[in-house]
Scaffold this active site. Structure first.
Site, mmCIF file in Angstrom:
data_model
loop_
_atom_site.group_PDB
_atom_site.id
_atom_site.type_symbol
_atom_site.label_atom_id
_atom_site.label_comp_id
_atom_site.label_asym_id
_atom_site.label_seq_id
_atom_site.Cartn_x
_atom_site.Cartn_y
_atom_site.Cartn_z
ATOM 1 N N CYS A 88 0.823 -1.212 0.000
ATOM 2 C CA CYS A 88 0.000 0.000 0.000
ATOM 3 C C CYS A 88 0.865 1.273 0.000
ATOM 4 C CB CYS A 88 -0.987 -0.062 1.156
ATOM 5 S SG CYS A 88 -2.433 0.939 0.843
ATOM 6 N N HIS A 206 -3.241 -5.105 1.642
ATOM 7 C CA HIS A 206 -2.519 -5.374 2.899
ATOM 8 C C HIS A 206 -2.466 -6.868 3.206
ATOM 9 C CE1 HIS A 206 -2.054 -1.297 4.662
ATOM 10 N NE2 HIS A 206 -3.015 -1.014 3.810
ATOM 11 N N GLU A 208 -0.612 -8.442 5.107
ATOM 12 C CA GLU A 208 -0.282 -8.709 6.522
ATOM 13 C C GLU A 208 -1.525 -8.730 7.406
ATOM 14 O OE1 GLU A 208 -0.034 -5.892 5.006
ATOM 15 O OE2 GLU A 208 -0.501 -4.244 6.390
#
Ligand code: GLN
Length: 230
Positions: A88, A206, A208
């Site tokens: 991002c 994202h 993660e």
């Protein structure tokens, strides 16, 4: 022992750490996560690094006192084969470095081009990453002190297709289609949402924040030279 640098600029840093450690366990690799806070932390002992999301303008400003971003850019110029994962805002920083530096990925990007914060969304994206072993190690996460369970905690895509990845887009940037001249590794419909340029991987979502560790696994495999080339 692999030393993976994590830019402590802003954003979901600890989720990246968790994902890297889960992937390392899965791959049976010894990994040390190095918190990068100032330019001097980004030395030649760092084998690979992660540029998390956040707010790229704030990240640029926050890094001026300790010169962190500048240190990271110099490290990338000196060690152009070492892997970097930018998510991002991290993708924005790779595509649009400060000053006279050349972009680290051959892809133009527009900030906030999906709309405002409340237009953030989750969607399955089609991912094609050069991986030897896929990793889906699930991390047990308990609710935080407010009793909130983290976003997409089980993170598995609802789609059965193995290329499908749960994309979490938070006030995300958008790659400019015609400007992308490096490899495309993630698509959402007609949109390009992930690119690979040599050892640099940049995605507008994202990974993660999900339980799917493919991107962190790629980073570790690329670092050990285990990853096949595209
Ligand atoms: N909107 C942010 C920016 O422009 C990026 C958002 C994110 O990293 N989740 O920097």
């Amino acid at each position: 022992m692999l030393r993976i640098g994590l830019a402590m600029l802003q954003g979901a840093r600890h989720e990246h750490e968790e994902a890297l450690l889960a992937s390392a366990m899965d791959l049976e690799l010894d990994v040390e996560i190095v918190y990068l806070r100032s330019a001097k932390d980004v030395d030649e002992t760092i084998d690979a690094l992660v540029l998390p999301g956040g707010e790229s303008t704030a990240m640029r400003k926050a890094s001026t006192s300790e010169g962190l971003l500048d240190g990271i850019y110099s490290w990338m110029e000196h060690h152009s084969n070492r892997p970097v994962l930018g998510t991002c805002a991290g993708a924005i920083l790779l595509a649009m470095p400060d000053g006279s530096r050349s972009p680290f990925i051959r892809a133009g990007i527009s900030r906030n081009a999906w709309g405002r914060q409340r237009q953030s969304f989750e969607a399955d994206v089609a991912v094609d990453l050069p991986l030897h072993v896929s990793s889906n190690a699930k991390v047990e996460r308990t609710p935080d002190e407010f009793g909130h369970t983290p976003l997409a905690v089980d993170g598995q895509s609802k789609n059965e297709d193995s290329s499908s990845f749960p994309g979490v887009f938070i006030r995300a940037p958008r790659f400019e289609l015609e400007s992308v001249t490096c490899d495309v590794i993630a698509r959402f419909g007609n949109e390009i949402v992930g690119v690979m340029d040599g050892s640099k991987c940049a995605v507008t979502f994202h990974p993660e924040l999900t339980g799917d560790r493919r991107f962190h696994t790629w980073l570790l495999q690329q670092t050990t030279g285990q990853a096949p080339t595209n």
